[in-house]
Enzyme design. Sequence first.
Site, PDB file in Angstrom:
ATOM      1  N   LYS A   1      43.865  48.176  55.068  1.00 46.89           N
ATOM      2  CA  LYS A   1      45.191  48.236  54.440  1.00 46.89           C
ATOM      3  C   LYS A   1      45.892  46.877  54.414  1.00 46.89           C
ATOM      4  CE  LYS A   1      45.390  52.778  53.731  1.00 46.89           C
ATOM      5  NZ  LYS A   1      45.408  53.331  52.349  1.00 46.89           N
TER       6      LYS A   1
ATOM      7  N   GLU B   1      54.852  54.852  51.980  1.00 43.67           N
ATOM      8  CA  GLU B   1      54.418  56.143  52.499  1.00 43.67           C
ATOM      9  C   GLU B   1      53.233  55.876  53.413  1.00 43.67           C
ATOM     10  OE1 GLU B   1      53.293  54.816  49.805  1.00 43.67           O
ATOM     11  OE2 GLU B   1      51.129  55.031  50.118  1.00 43.67           O
TER      12      GLU B   1
ATOM     13  N   SER C   1      36.120  51.248  57.113  1.00 45.49           N
ATOM     14  CA  SER C   1      37.454  50.861  56.644  1.00 45.49           C
ATOM     15  C   SER C   1      38.483  50.672  57.748  1.00 45.49           C
ATOM     16  CB  SER C   1      37.958  51.896  55.640  1.00 45.49           C
ATOM     17  OG  SER C   1      37.889  53.190  56.217  1.00 45.49           O
TER      18      SER C   1
END
Lengths: 267, 391
Positions: free
Chosen positions: B84, B106, B373
């Site tokens: 992210k 969010e 990830s």
Amino acid sequence: MRNSSRYDRMFERLAERDEAAFGAFVMLGDPDLATSAAMLDALVEGGADMLEVGIPFSDPVADGPVIQAAAVRALARGATPADCFALLKAFRARHPDVPVGILTYANLVVARGRDAFYRAAAEAGVDSVLVADVPLKEAAPFVASAGAAGVDPVLIAAPNTPAGTLAGIADSARGYTYCVARAGVTGADAEVAFDAGLLARLGELGAPPPVLGFGISRPEHVRAARRAGAAGIITGSAIVALAAGHPGREAEAVRRFAAGMKDATRP
Amino acid sequence: MKRDGRFGRYGGAYVPEILMPALDQLEAAFLDAQADPAFNAELDELLAKYAGRPTPLTRCRNLGTDKAQIYLKREDLLHGGAHKTNQVLGQALLALRMGKRRIIAETGAGQHGVATALAGALFGLETRIYMGAHDVERQRLNVFRMELMGAEVIPVESGSRTLKDAINEALRDWAASFADTHYLLGTVAGPHPFPTIVREFQRVIGKEARAQILAEEGRLPDAVIACVGGGSNAMGAFADFVDDETVRLIGVEAAGRGLDGAEHGATLLRGRPGILHGAETYVLQDADGQISESWSVSAGLDYPAVGPEHAYLKDSGRADYVGVTDREALDAFALLARSEGIICAFESAHALAHALKLAEAATQETLLVVNLSGRGDKDMVQAQGLLAPSA
């Protein structure tokens, strides 16, 4: 005869008397379908000139907490688009002349199929459909399906909408132009500020009559909107909250409220 | 807008008219920044010296078979604990470029919230994170991380109280606050230009992995495998391989408690085209179009829509999408820890689980790249409850 001419006849009739239109919003199925139908009748008796009805959607991003909660209640009671169309068809049989518009979200329209959704609306005697999450940029296929069914596509204009987009709205929209009085989502405000410039620009572009929504909850808001040049106003959250606060006496509560708001539309 | 933001029939910008100028401004800022060497230099420096890029490509020493080798792209080692951070740094620079003083986001698992919070702290931007109340309960540690970095976390009580409801609430905030606020959307979903912006800022994952595997093995992998919730780590891993026709692209969706029931997050496998959160894409929904509640053991895959470019890659056949159940993911999670000494996120374990199946079935030399990830720290409490300790 196109259903949409109900809006034209209403605006002509009101203009002769120098009145603005009082539009009342109801979330269909909240708290149940029978009460919604009774509320629509009561709003008309109280003086509503036009009705806006919500078909409840699970994820209403343009709505504030009051109307969101109404949609949740309606869905929890099992209200479906088919129920809503049936309710509206029955309303139309009782009230041949009152313009009725649907306010809903894109996924409910495309899930049924655009053409099928607008046809169902037309068969229920509905005059217009506003899809809250379809801006002008994405509106063309919705406008085409509306046109094919003889339903007016209502589009939203905001104070920050650029001139080019307003011109497109003026070209594509029918029935009335839904003008949002402020940024944000639906909700009843204590104070409302109006952008008279937006109303003037829409007038110059020949857009359908501007009707103001978002935040309008009191007679003084109605008077201010009329002075600013609005052809009408729509009150939503205030009516939904009022009904929710009067369980079992919803119709009576909104009838009295409508009478007070309608009074404020007169000179 | 300069572009229509379509991937085949999917994508677009289905938002209330009032948000369109903000999306226009964002698209313009993004296109302008992409062409600005100073912007790219600043982002590259942040990625290298703050976030820790490039991340390694690790060959598994113990997982895999005689035939199949598994390489892990180690986004779990990125600052913040997941991929992210890549795109959050890019969007935060865009926010500064647009003169915004506040960012909102969010978050599902909390990883995007953590990344946004660190960028808020780094750049002095007021930060508010919307998080489903159910996710707040299952990801307490990440909530504390966000708060420690100065972000305000708002639990969202509406709907299913998960990621989709957090997005609804962030969109509502933005409709009122766009003048001074950037909505730092966390994945390749949402209205144009978000799917393109997020993919471009995540492209670095596949770009590095492609160069690394070529350096290591002298050839391209047979498959690149990544989990798909909204789909940002997968789009980032896929983007630079899309033109390599010999490389299979495989997205792994959350099959939850099974694809035959209702408790899963397999939007591409079990949904149908619709419109949610600003984009035309696959959506889990009922016959009327009401959005279904999804399920996954991993909060980051618990989402009833998916990025529109994945919808396009599915329909065009360029990528394949498969499902992995909660149980299979948990087994892969435990196996990776025991075999390689790496504790990955539950989300990433879905991708690994599918790679392990492919490795088992391989009959010829096979090279698999799995995008790992995120790391599993956030899942420790839940893992303790789910994986009975060997007492």
